[in-house]
Design a protein around this motif. Sequence first.
Motif, short mmCIF file in Angstrom:
data_model
loop_
_atom_site.label_atom_id
_atom_site.label_comp_id
_atom_site.label_asym_id
_atom_site.label_seq_id
_atom_site.Cartn_x
_atom_site.Cartn_y
_atom_site.Cartn_z
N SER A 12 -9.23 7.62 -9.39
CA SER A 12 -8.20 8.57 -8.99
C SER A 12 -8.85 9.84 -8.48
CB SER A 12 -7.29 8.89 -10.17
OG SER A 12 -6.58 7.74 -10.57
N ALA A 13 -8.22 10.44 -7.49
CA ALA A 13 -8.72 11.71 -6.96
C ALA A 13 -8.41 12.82 -7.94
CB ALA A 13 -8.07 11.99 -5.60
N ALA A 14 -9.45 13.51 -8.37
CA ALA A 14 -9.26 14.58 -9.35
C ALA A 14 -8.82 15.88 -8.70
CB ALA A 14 -10.56 14.80 -10.12
N GLY A 15 -9.14 16.06 -7.44
CA GLY A 15 -8.78 17.28 -6.72
C GLY A 15 -9.37 17.25 -5.33
N PHE A 16 -8.64 17.78 -4.36
CA PHE A 16 -9.09 17.80 -2.97
C PHE A 16 -9.39 16.41 -2.45
CE2 PHE A 16 -10.60 22.07 -4.54
CZ PHE A 16 -9.54 22.76 -3.98
N CYS A 21 -12.80 11.86 -6.23
CA CYS A 21 -13.08 11.74 -7.64
C CYS A 21 -14.29 12.63 -7.97
CB CYS A 21 -13.37 10.29 -8.02
SG CYS A 21 -14.93 9.64 -7.37
N PRO A 22 -14.55 12.93 -9.23
CA PRO A 22 -15.67 13.81 -9.56
C PRO A 22 -17.03 13.33 -9.05
CG PRO A 22 -14.20 13.62 -11.43
CD PRO A 22 -13.71 12.63 -10.42
N ASP A 23 -17.27 12.02 -9.11
CA ASP A 23 -18.57 11.51 -8.66
C ASP A 23 -18.75 11.69 -7.15
OD1 ASP A 23 -19.28 10.77 -11.19
OD2 ASP A 23 -18.77 8.65 -10.95
N CYS A 24 -17.72 11.39 -6.39
CA CYS A 24 -17.84 11.54 -4.93
C CYS A 24 -17.88 13.01 -4.53
CB CYS A 24 -16.68 10.82 -4.23
SG CYS A 24 -16.81 9.01 -4.32
N ASP A 41 0.83 -1.20 0.00
CA ASP A 41 0.00 0.00 0.00
C ASP A 41 0.86 1.25 0.00
OD1 ASP A 41 -2.22 -1.55 -0.03
OD2 ASP A 41 -2.76 -1.23 2.08
N ASP A 42 1.95 1.21 0.78
CA ASP A 42 2.86 2.36 0.81
C ASP A 42 3.46 2.60 -0.57
OD1 ASP A 42 2.49 2.90 3.47
OD2 ASP A 42 4.17 1.64 4.13
N ALA A 43 3.89 1.53 -1.23
CA ALA A 43 4.50 1.66 -2.56
C ALA A 43 3.49 2.20 -3.56
CB ALA A 43 5.04 0.31 -3.02
N ARG A 44 2.26 1.68 -3.49
CA ARG A 44 1.22 2.16 -4.41
C ARG A 44 0.98 3.66 -4.24
NH1 ARG A 44 -4.14 0.05 -2.55
NH2 ARG A 44 -3.76 1.76 -1.10
N ASP A 45 0.92 4.11 -2.97
CA ASP A 45 0.67 5.52 -2.70
C ASP A 45 1.80 6.41 -3.19
OD1 ASP A 45 -1.72 4.83 -1.58
OD2 ASP A 45 -1.02 4.96 0.50
N LEU A 46 3.03 5.85 -3.20
CA LEU A 46 4.18 6.65 -3.64
C LEU A 46 4.21 6.84 -5.15
CD1 LEU A 46 7.10 5.30 -1.43
CD2 LEU A 46 6.21 7.64 -1.46
N PHE A 47 3.82 5.78 -5.89
CA PHE A 47 4.06 5.81 -7.34
C PHE A 47 2.80 5.93 -8.19
CE2 PHE A 47 7.69 3.46 -5.53
CZ PHE A 47 8.71 4.30 -5.94
N LEU A 48 1.63 5.79 -7.59
CA LEU A 48 0.39 5.91 -8.34
C LEU A 48 -0.39 7.13 -7.87
CD1 LEU A 48 -0.82 2.19 -8.38
CD2 LEU A 48 0.37 3.43 -10.19
N PRO A 49 -1.26 7.69 -8.72
CA PRO A 49 -2.08 8.82 -8.29
C PRO A 49 -2.93 8.43 -7.08
CG PRO A 49 -2.23 8.50 -10.67
CD PRO A 49 -1.50 7.32 -10.12
N ALA A 50 -3.14 9.38 -6.19
CA ALA A 50 -3.92 9.11 -4.98
C ALA A 50 -5.32 8.67 -5.35
CB ALA A 50 -3.97 10.35 -4.11
N ALA A 51 -5.80 7.64 -4.66
CA ALA A 51 -7.16 7.17 -4.89
C ALA A 51 -8.15 8.09 -4.20
CB ALA A 51 -7.32 5.75 -4.38
N CYS A 52 -9.36 8.11 -4.72
CA CYS A 52 -10.43 8.88 -4.09
C CYS A 52 -10.59 8.45 -2.64
CB CYS A 52 -11.73 8.66 -4.86
SG CYS A 52 -13.19 9.35 -4.05
N ALA A 53 -10.70 9.40 -1.74
CA ALA A 53 -10.79 9.10 -0.32
C ALA A 53 -12.10 8.45 0.06
CB ALA A 53 -10.61 10.38 0.50
#
Length: 216
Positions: free
Chosen positions: A23-27, A30-33, A5-17
């Motif tokens: 992927s989290a588009a901002g803040f 994701c746009p739907d959430c 999980d740590d490696a994924r967070d380092l190298f991939l775009p942050a997932a929607c919280a």
Amino acid sequence: MPITDDARDLFLPAACASCRSASAAGFGLCPDCAADLAALRPLLAAPAVRGAPPVVAAGPYAGTLAEALNEYKERSRRELAPALGALLGRALAVVAAEVPGAVLVPVPPTRAARRARGFDHVAAACAAVPGRPPVHACLRALPRPDSVGLTPRGRLAAATASLRARPRAAAALAATGAPAILVDDVVTTGATLHAAARALAGAGVAVPAAVCVAAA
């Protein structure tokens, strides 16, 4: 957290919280959430503890909001502060006209909780409220037991024993005559808000209302 999980967070775009599947588009969302949060409307909470101030929450503690709030608190997703601050702003708009000249007083975490999270999550959300009134940190929290499993009476006793007014900060606020609107993340029984209002009242600060991100 697993190393993968740590490696994924380092190298991939942050997932929607919230949904964690996009992927989290901002803040942090994701746009739907983000649209789910934008669709929420403030509601009047009904604290079980008698004597708690009236509470307006930005939405129910469920679905997208609950997921995002848990990620914000428990995984230190600080990028969510603007989204949660915007929600608090909507709740604040409901009570602000009834409490002119009010300031915001965030309910503080205990030292242990702040150390575990790495930040004061309520104060950070307060700071992100658009066009907010002044924020006064005039409460402190002594160590307290986890409220999970406690009865409403037990929650009230624990909160009352924990929350204290900061003498100088509270006296300075009392001298202005400004009322305080308490701010917290989640309201359940209202025990914490009751105890916080009582601590401020003892220092001469009136607390006519409170706002929260979510109502459980």
